[in-house]
Write a protein that holds these residues in place. Structure first.
Motif, mmCIF file in Angstrom:
data_model
loop_
_atom_site.group_PDB
_atom_site.id
_atom_site.type_symbol
_atom_site.label_atom_id
_atom_site.label_comp_id
_atom_site.label_asym_id
_atom_site.label_seq_id
_atom_site.Cartn_x
_atom_site.Cartn_y
_atom_site.Cartn_z
ATOM 1 N N THR A 206 0.823 -1.011 0.038
ATOM 2 C CA THR A 206 0.113 0.118 0.146
ATOM 3 C C THR A 206 0.868 1.249 -0.185
ATOM 4 O OG1 THR A 206 -1.831 1.278 1.073
ATOM 5 C CG2 THR A 206 -0.269 0.073 2.553
ATOM 6 N N VAL A 207 0.431 2.242 -0.662
ATOM 7 C CA VAL A 207 1.103 3.383 -0.468
ATOM 8 C C VAL A 207 0.374 4.692 0.182
ATOM 9 C CG1 VAL A 207 2.191 5.521 -1.954
ATOM 10 C CG2 VAL A 207 2.124 3.282 -2.974
ATOM 11 N N VAL A 208 0.798 4.935 1.223
ATOM 12 C CA VAL A 208 0.215 5.823 2.182
ATOM 13 C C VAL A 208 0.363 7.128 2.076
ATOM 14 C CG1 VAL A 208 -0.347 6.164 4.682
ATOM 15 C CG2 VAL A 208 -0.030 3.934 3.943
ATOM 16 N N TRP A 235 -2.719 -1.170 -3.236
ATOM 17 C CA TRP A 235 -3.720 -0.297 -2.704
ATOM 18 C C TRP A 235 -3.296 1.032 -2.378
ATOM 19 C CZ3 TRP A 235 -3.443 -5.126 0.471
ATOM 20 C CH2 TRP A 235 -4.545 -6.141 -0.160
ATOM 21 N N ALA A 236 -4.022 2.083 -2.643
ATOM 22 C CA ALA A 236 -3.606 3.413 -2.185
ATOM 23 C C ALA A 236 -4.459 3.891 -1.039
ATOM 24 C CB ALA A 236 -3.768 4.512 -3.476
ATOM 25 N N VAL A 237 -3.747 4.630 -0.048
ATOM 26 C CA VAL A 237 -4.532 5.263 1.238
ATOM 27 C C VAL A 237 -4.467 6.731 1.016
ATOM 28 C CG1 VAL A 237 -4.212 5.418 3.651
ATOM 29 C CG2 VAL A 237 -4.216 2.934 2.644
ATOM 30 N N ASN A 238 -5.579 7.166 1.093
ATOM 31 C CA ASN A 238 -5.681 8.711 1.004
ATOM 32 C C ASN A 238 -6.992 9.091 1.590
ATOM 33 O OD1 ASN A 238 -6.249 11.500 0.683
ATOM 34 N ND2 ASN A 238 -4.655 11.623 -0.885
ATOM 35 N N PRO A 239 -6.989 9.881 2.730
ATOM 36 C CA PRO A 239 -8.586 9.857 3.309
ATOM 37 C C PRO A 239 -9.220 11.093 2.791
ATOM 38 C CG PRO A 239 -6.712 10.860 4.639
ATOM 39 C CD PRO A 239 -5.786 10.084 3.549
ATOM 40 N N TYR A 240 -8.577 11.706 1.787
ATOM 41 C CA TYR A 240 -9.216 12.776 1.153
ATOM 42 C C TYR A 240 -9.791 12.366 -0.423
ATOM 43 C CZ TYR A 240 -6.935 14.753 5.129
ATOM 44 O OH TYR A 240 -6.529 15.129 6.476
ATOM 45 N N ALA A 249 -8.504 4.572 -4.056
ATOM 46 C CA ALA A 249 -8.088 4.854 -2.725
ATOM 47 C C ALA A 249 -8.975 4.918 -1.387
ATOM 48 C CB ALA A 249 -7.645 6.413 -2.636
ATOM 49 N N TYR A 250 -8.377 4.315 -0.527
ATOM 50 C CA TYR A 250 -9.054 3.952 0.722
ATOM 51 C C TYR A 250 -8.680 4.969 1.640
ATOM 52 C CZ TYR A 250 -9.919 -0.400 -1.622
ATOM 53 O OH TYR A 250 -10.194 -1.599 -2.389
ATOM 54 N N PRO A 251 -9.671 5.131 2.653
ATOM 55 C CA PRO A 251 -9.312 6.299 3.713
ATOM 56 C C PRO A 251 -8.169 5.764 4.857
ATOM 57 C CG PRO A 251 -11.360 5.365 4.214
ATOM 58 C CD PRO A 251 -10.989 4.606 2.887
ATOM 59 N N LEU A 256 -8.423 -1.429 3.930
ATOM 60 C CA LEU A 256 -7.983 -1.920 2.885
ATOM 61 C C LEU A 256 -8.836 -3.409 2.687
ATOM 62 C CD1 LEU A 256 -4.175 -1.135 3.004
ATOM 63 C CD2 LEU A 256 -5.924 -0.060 1.661
ATOM 64 N N PRO A 257 -8.969 -3.627 1.593
ATOM 65 C CA PRO A 257 -9.867 -5.065 1.358
ATOM 66 C C PRO A 257 -8.764 -6.123 2.046
ATOM 67 C CG PRO A 257 -9.066 -4.091 -0.722
ATOM 68 C CD PRO A 257 -8.668 -2.895 0.193
#
Ligand code: ADP
Ligand code: MG
Length: 912
Positions: A206-208, A235-240, A249-251, A256-257
């Protein structure tokens, strides 16, 4: 034994499966945890094996025994994972038998088969040895297979006695040291590799902090991972943002799944620790932190989070990592292009150097197995990567550009092992070691600049180059050509005499052996080459040579047993009009890989180094400058020499070494002086006694009367009539330069007068004087120990006395010294003739000199707190050696066994 000898606080270490646990002594606050371990986390059967029965009170008793107030006869260590006690190991002596301790082990059922017991035992062995325990003893049930396996795999000799279903086990702790270390090394390597798998072979990433802003670091990395064709989940993580560059993107990591193995963090500095914490909670096993500019607080938090959640960490301030294995294809970096897959492992500290190196390798066509930009190196270091490459089955060349290697002693040991398998290349830019400290000590101040660090790198088996260019030149040769023999006699062949002479000069400059061709070879070449050719080395074929003639000449030379390497220098000539006449064809159409290495020099080549591709698909390195080619060959020769050396055993400890007493001295000094410092003359004498070092009698006295009495008593003891007086005050450096040494004092009056002179001259600074008998004259040597921040402790030998800086003649070796080091160190001095008897003078007692070196080697390895130690002069005579001036400085470092398995703690600055 004393509980003060425990590791003072918890240390973290890796289990066999790569999980981080922390280990610390058990104490009164652990009662509930110890009870819980024995009562709730162990099955009835485990308890039966542990306590030989099903007594209900057993867990309660164990908890009371292990978590009571500290008792000197008990050493108890616990292993903690995620805040839970998962295992304990303890040993207890009975009154009257302080040397043998009864051992007990318990591991939570759900933590079996992960190496908890073994890791605890290693730490307990260390603590027990420090406390003067020589044997572990244990009663075990015969059907307790797990515990018997733990004992037999430990690497220490195990003796068993069978008695009616029970087995009495004896484990002597002092035997088989090297075998035990190897077993510990091997466990350390495999645990390290297991822990790095999430980093270098992740199934999901994941890239946070991947942002929507094109060109941002996070987004670039996300795109690069996708474009390179990562084979796992991404998976990408970005709350916005719901989507970034086409990627959902996931918050947060927890939404994440799936559970990512690896998280790449590209968040602002203040958000790093909390992002890491979220990753840890979500089950992430490794982090690459691209963010730079973390303050000390954020750094500490980040480390803490990683250890607690058992995550390995690359960075911060990393450029990223790349894994080219087609089964993975991970390009998680934002610097350059995804490297070609191949066999070179690359690790760099500085991102800029990393990009440059990858570009040059790509240009040469040298593929990369994995690339890691280590950045600030809080956790994963060059040492980890060496072990990974050693085991990944793909790497056959390691390129490291780092300023330090983590734990220096562990590094030297790993490097010595790994370089037997493949070359490790590094750049030694000649940085001055941080340990150097102005005029603080003769040894530390003067030794390091003159001792060529190259020698030390060579001793660790590492090929150290002076620049990135030289590194790449050498990599090109080692990657494509076989190693020469250790002799490496070079034959130079050129089609233009002038160039051949340049190449011959370059060989001479780099110390390569230039052979004289044997006469039969000369005759053979004469028959092959044009009539005007010169068939002595350097061989000048003249411009008239045809590619066929040149090829035949090279074949003949490479078949001859007299030749160990070929340097082939070619210039295009007016005669090469058609492509098939180009002398280069002799190389391109021939075999790339011969019995001996071949390097080409093509003066007209527009880049400094290339790999020529031959018809058979192999490669030949070609250089523009003959110097570069010769240097690369010299590095190959050095590697061949090292590999040809039979391994030499570590120099055994001479009789009379008492490390336990020395440790007590060090500990009490550091308790009184928590910041460390120089030992005073009396303590110096004590330390020397602990290692049987030959120091002359030195009587310490604070006043005039004491001085006169001391001088008289030396005379009565039958020493020579004359004595020596040395004024002492704390922190003094060069005594004789300050007028603080007076030799040859024969009478009470002279002694008294000298004392008065000292008080007049040094006033209140003077805290006392040292009175010594006048030693018989001899050759003044210097011997000592100094800590190098890259290599760890070094042992030095040189020409000594007050002129030692001017003489500037020293040899240095990594501790521990081998038998071969003892033999070669004195011989390596420029002034070695002085030792073996110069101009009629008798030879000095070489065995006594070597005995001192062996003692220093053990002293240096046993006491990591010894920052520097200096015997100058060590007066060497035909009948022995005697030191008349000694200085030692201690630094507060935890007295960990350098080979004890544990993770680094850079924040505590205990290693680098
Ligand atoms: P420093 O190195 O601090 O100047 P030393 O104690 O090494 O002081 O003394 C300087 C020189 O004096 C030595 O190199 C040695 O030549 C001589 N010297 C010192 N102590 C003795 C001694 N006990 N016997 C003979 N010579 C000595
Ligand atoms: Mg001296």
């Amino acid at each position: 034994m004393s509980t003060a000898q425990h590791p003072p606080r918890s240390v973290e270490a890796l289990l066999a499966d790569g999980t981080t646990v922390s280990i610390r002594p058990l104490g009164p606050s652990d009662h509930a945890a110890v009870l819980g371990l024995h009562a709730e986390r162990m099955s009835d059967d485990s308890r039966r094996l542990r306590f030989f029965g099903a007594s209900r009170r057993a867990p309660q008793l164990a908890a009371e025994r292990l978590s009571g107030p500290p008792r000197p006869e008990l050493l108890a260590l616990g292993a903690w994972a995620g805040g839970e006690l998962v295992g304990e190991a303890d040993c207890e002596t009975v009154p009257g038998h302080p040397e043998a301790a009864e051992l007990a082990l318990a591991v939570a059922d759900d933590w079996h088969h992960r190496g908890v017991a073994t890791l605890l035992l290693e730490h307990l062995v260390h603590a027990a040895r420090q406390n003067g325990i020589h044997t572990f003893e244990a009663d075990t049930l015969a059907d307790n297979r797990a515990v018997h396996r733990v004992f037999s795999d430990l690497g220490l000799p195990v003796r068993r006695r069978f008695e009616q279903g029970e087995v009495r086990v004896h484990v002597p702790l002092d035997e088989a040291d090297e075998h035990y270390r190897e077993a510990v090394d091997e466990r350390g390597r495999s645990a390290d590799v297991a822990s790095l798998a999430a980093l270098l072979r992740p199934a999901s990433v994941t890239v946070v902090g991947a942002s929507r802003r094109p060109g941002s670091v996070g987004q670039s990395v996300l795109l690069k991972i996708r474009q390179a064709g990562f084979t796992g989940e991404l998976w990408a993580v970005n709350p916005y943002a719901a989507e970034i560059a086409g990627e959902r993107a996931y918050p947060s990591p927890s939404t994440l799944p799936g559970t990512p193995d690896l998280a790449v963090l590209a968040v602002p500095p203040i958000a790093v620790a909390s992002a890491a914490e979220e990753c840890g909670r979500a089950g992430v096993r490794a982090l690459v932190v691209l963010t730079s500019g973390l303050d000390a607080d954020a750094a500490r938090q980040l480390m803490h989070v990683c250890r607690r959640h058992s995550m390995r960490l690359v960075g911060p301030n990393s450029l990223g990592i790349a894994q080219t294995d087609p089964a993975i294809r991970l390009d998680a970096e934002f610097g350059g292009a995804f490297p070609l897959p191949g066999t070179a492992g690359v690790a760099v500290q500085s991102g800029g150097v990393g990009i440059a190196l990858l570009e040059r390798l790509a240009w040469l066509g040298i593929g990369v197995s994995s690339f890691v930009s280590l950045g600030d190196k809080y956790d994963v270091s060059g040492n980890d990567l060496l072990q990974w490459w050693e085991s990944d089955g793909r790497t056959d060349l390691a390129l490291l550009h780092v300023e330090s290697f983590g734990n220096p002693r562990a590094f030297s040991r790993t490097a010595r092992r790994v370089t037997r398998r493949f070359p490790i290349l590094t750049v030694d830019a000649g940085r001055s070691p941080a340990g150097r400290r102005g005029a603080a000590s003769h040894t530390a101040a003067a030794a390091t600049p003159t001792v060529t660090r190259e020698t030390l790198f060579r001793q660790a088996g590492i090929t150290a180059t002076r620049s990135i260019a030289e590194l790449v030149d050498t990599a090109a040769l080692l990657h494509s050509q076989p190693l020469p023999s250790a002799r490496c006699a070079v034959a130079v062949v050129s089609n233009a005499g002038g160039v051949g002479i340049l190449a011959a000069d370059a060989c001479a400059d780099t110390g390569l052996t230039q052979l004289e061709l044997p006469s039969d070879l000369v005759t053979e070449l004469r028959d092959l080459l044009p009539g005007s050719a010169s068939t002595a080395n350097p061989v000048d074929t003249t411009a008239a040579v045809t590619p066929g003639q040149l090829a035949a000449c090279l074949d003949t030379l490479s078949r001859s047993r007299a030749v160990d390497a070929l340097l082939v220098c070619l210039v295009p000539t007016a005669l090469t009009t058609a492509a098939q006449d180009d002398p280069l064809r002799a190389l391109l159409d021939g075999p790339a890989h011969r019995r001996i290495p071949l390097a080409a020099v093509l003066l007209s080549q527009e880049v400094p180094v290339r790999l020529l591709t031959c018809a058979d698909g192999g490669h030949i390195p070609s250089y523009t400058d003959p110097q570069d080619a010769a240097r690369a060959l010299a590095h190959a020769r050095d590697r061949a020499r090292r590999l040809a050396e039979p391994p030499s055993p570590e120099a055994a400890a001479p009789p009379g070494c008492d490390p336990a007493a020395a440790r007590r001295l060090v500990e009490s000094f550091l308790t009184a002086n928590p910041g460390g410092g120089w030992l005073d003359p009396a303590l110096t004498v004590e330390l020397f006694d602990c290692y049987g070092l030959p120091l002359t009698i030195s009587i310490w006295t604070p006043d005039e009367h004491g001085t006169v009495v001391a001088a008289q008593s030396l005379r009565q003891l039958g020493h020579r009539r004359e004595v020596v007086l040395k004024a002492y005050w704390p922190g003094q450096v060069h005594k004789s330069a300050a007028g603080a040494v007076r030799t040859g004092l024969a009478t009470d009056t002279q002694v008294r007068q000298t004392f008065r002179e000292f008080t007049e001259r040094f006033g209140s600074r003077l805290t006392g004087v040292v009175v010594q008998p006048m030693a018989a004259p001899g050759l003044e040597l210097l011997a000592g120990v100094v800590q190098d921040r890259v290599f760890g402790p070094l042992v030095l030998l040189g020409l000594g006395g007050t002129a030692t800086e001017v003489l500037d003649d020293r040899a240095a070796r990594l501790a521990p010294l081998t038998e071969r080091d003892l033999a070669t160190m004195p011989a390596e001095l420029r002034g070695s003739a002085l030792l073996s008897g110069h101009q009629g003078a008798p030879a000095v007692d070489l065995a006594a000199v070597q005995d001192v070196l062996a003692r220093l080697s053990h002293l240096a390895t046993d006491l990591p707190q010894l920052a520097e130690l200096d015997l100058n002069p060590l007066i060497a005579r035909p009948d022995g050696v005697l030191c008349v001036d000694a200085r030692a400085r201690l630094e507060p470092r935890p007295s960990f066994d350098p080979y004890l398995r544990r993770l680094r703690r850079p924040a505590a600055a205990e290693e680098d």
